[in-house]
Design a protein around this motif. Structure first.
Motif, PDB file in Angstrom:
ATOM      1  N   SER A 273       0.833  -1.212   0.000  1.00 31.21           N
ATOM      2  CA  SER A 273       0.000   0.000   0.000  1.00 31.21           C
ATOM      3  C   SER A 273       0.863   1.256   0.000  1.00 31.21           C
ATOM      4  CB  SER A 273      -0.926  -0.004   1.215  1.00 31.21           C
ATOM      5  OG  SER A 273      -1.814  -1.111   1.182  1.00 31.21           O
TER       6      SER A 273
ATOM      7  N   GLY B  84       2.328   7.336  -6.441  1.00 33.67           N
ATOM      8  CA  GLY B  84       1.392   8.439  -6.661  1.00 33.67           C
ATOM      9  C   GLY B  84       0.101   8.034  -7.309  1.00 33.67           C
TER      10      GLY B  84
ATOM     11  N   GLN C  61      -3.379   6.351  -6.723  1.00 30.64           N
ATOM     12  CA  GLN C  61      -4.227   6.017  -5.587  1.00 30.64           C
ATOM     13  C   GLN C  61      -5.018   4.730  -5.796  1.00 30.64           C
ATOM     14  OE1 GLN C  61      -3.944   7.784  -2.818  1.00 30.64           O
ATOM     15  NE2 GLN C  61      -2.450   9.057  -3.878  1.00 30.64           N
ATOM     16  N   ASP C  62      -5.333   4.398  -7.027  1.00 33.42           N
ATOM     17  CA  ASP C  62      -6.196   3.247  -7.310  1.00 33.42           C
ATOM     18  C   ASP C  62      -5.543   2.208  -8.213  1.00 33.42           C
ATOM     19  OD1 ASP C  62      -8.302   4.371  -5.807  1.00 33.42           O
ATOM     20  OD2 ASP C  62      -8.855   5.628  -7.524  1.00 33.42           O
TER      21      ASP C  62
ATOM     22  N   ARG D 294       2.271   1.828  -3.458  1.00 32.98           N
ATOM     23  CA  ARG D 294       1.304   2.450  -4.373  1.00 32.98           C
ATOM     24  C   ARG D 294       1.200   3.949  -4.126  1.00 32.98           C
ATOM     25  NH1 ARG D 294      -4.828   0.350  -4.279  1.00 32.98           N
ATOM     26  NH2 ARG D 294      -4.685   1.237  -2.174  1.00 32.98           N
ATOM     27  N   HIS D 295       1.164   4.352  -2.862  1.00 35.07           N
ATOM     28  CA  HIS D 295       1.085   5.784  -2.557  1.00 35.07           C
ATOM     29  C   HIS D 295       2.386   6.495  -2.908  1.00 35.07           C
ATOM     30  CE1 HIS D 295      -2.869   5.907  -0.695  1.00 35.07           C
ATOM     31  NE2 HIS D 295      -2.578   4.796  -0.040  1.00 35.07           N
TER      32      HIS D 295
ATOM     33  N   ASN E 229      -7.260  -2.351  -5.172  1.00 31.11           N
ATOM     34  CA  ASN E 229      -7.177  -3.030  -3.879  1.00 31.11           C
ATOM     35  C   ASN E 229      -7.273  -4.548  -4.020  1.00 31.11           C
ATOM     36  OD1 ASN E 229      -6.963  -0.628  -2.424  1.00 31.11           O
ATOM     37  ND2 ASN E 229      -9.168  -0.388  -2.275  1.00 31.11           N
TER      38      ASN E 229
END
Length: 258
Positions: free
Chosen positions: A86, A93, A95-96, A89-90, A100
């Protein structure tokens, strides 16, 4: 409920989930063997005692199925893996992306891979003897929980364990076997979060450097109205591809488990 009875209940639930997980992690039997097993069940069903034993085992497995998500997070490597993925992924940059569902699937199978030796030991020491009626349920619980305890103890920091012992108000354990499950599990989770954040911080640094360089270049060119993420995002994705980032992250994660 007393502390000893609570510990016993948690151990029972933990073993139940482990039995299901070990059966998933280990290769499934061939179709012919499965059909032979069903035939054996039909033969044994003629006995009332066998019916009762089968019903109890089915009840235990159904209970374990409802508890697997919680115990999977609390007692395995899943927590560290999903937190790092997670943060990755952040850091990029997006977010989706990956979604998930993809991250959860990757984390689940990496957990199965990293926990397979432990679950094999649980299967050999607890599930198979219990299935063959060689040991009682109490003995199976003790033998099945021990490999998981050893795994969690290896990953748990002494300071986190000491904190949980202090908060519980119990006496300081003298040996590993004296550590209560109710103390070990939260201490293990705290240690896993710390390890995940340490790995995640190292993952964040290269992406942060790219963001700073892009923001500095845009500012020096007078393009302050252009969002830096517009330029830095494709650069970070390209950099991640060139260094084979997924392999590096997975290798670091698997190597972090002792």
């Amino acid at each position: 409920m007393t502390s000893s009875s609570l510990t016993r209940t948690i151990q029972l639930l933990l073993l139940s989930a482990l039995l299901v997980c070990s059966s998933i992690a280990i290769a499934a039997p061939a179709d012919a063997n499965a059909l032979a097993g069903l035939t054996d069940l039909n033969v044994l069903s003629n006995s009332k005692s066998s019916d009762l034993a089968s019903a109890i085992r089915i009840l235990v497995l159904l209970t374990a199925l409802s508890l697997i998500p919680t115990l999977l997070i609390a007692t395995t490597s899943f927590l560290r893996i999903i937190v790092v993925l997670s943060m990755l992924r952040h850091g990029i940059g997006m977010q989706d992306t990956p979604p998930n569902a993809a991250l959860l699937s990757i984390a689940l199978f990496l957990t199965l891979f990293s926990m397979q030796p432990v679950w094999k030991e649980v299967n050999q020491q607890a599930w198979l003897p219990f299935q063959q009626n060689k040991v009682t349920l109490g003995v199976a619980i003790e033998q099945g929980v021990k490999p998981m305890r050893d795994f969690m103890v290896r990953q748990t920091r002494e300071s986190d364990l000491a904190l949980m012992v202090e908060l519980s108000g119990d006496e300081k354990p003298t040996t590993v076997d004296d550590i209560s499950i109710t103390q070990l599990i939260p201490a293990f989770m705290l240690s896993e979060l710390r390890s995940a954040f340490q790995i995640g911080f190292m993952v964040f640094l290269p992406f942060l450097l790219v963001d700073l360089i892009v923001a500095s270049v845009l500012t020096s060119l007078g393009m302050m109205m252009v969002p830096p993420i517009t330029i830095s995002l494709p650069l970070k994705v390209l950099m991640f591809i060139l260094i084979d980032g997924w392999n590096l992250v997975v290798k670091s994660l698997m190597g972090s488990f002792s």
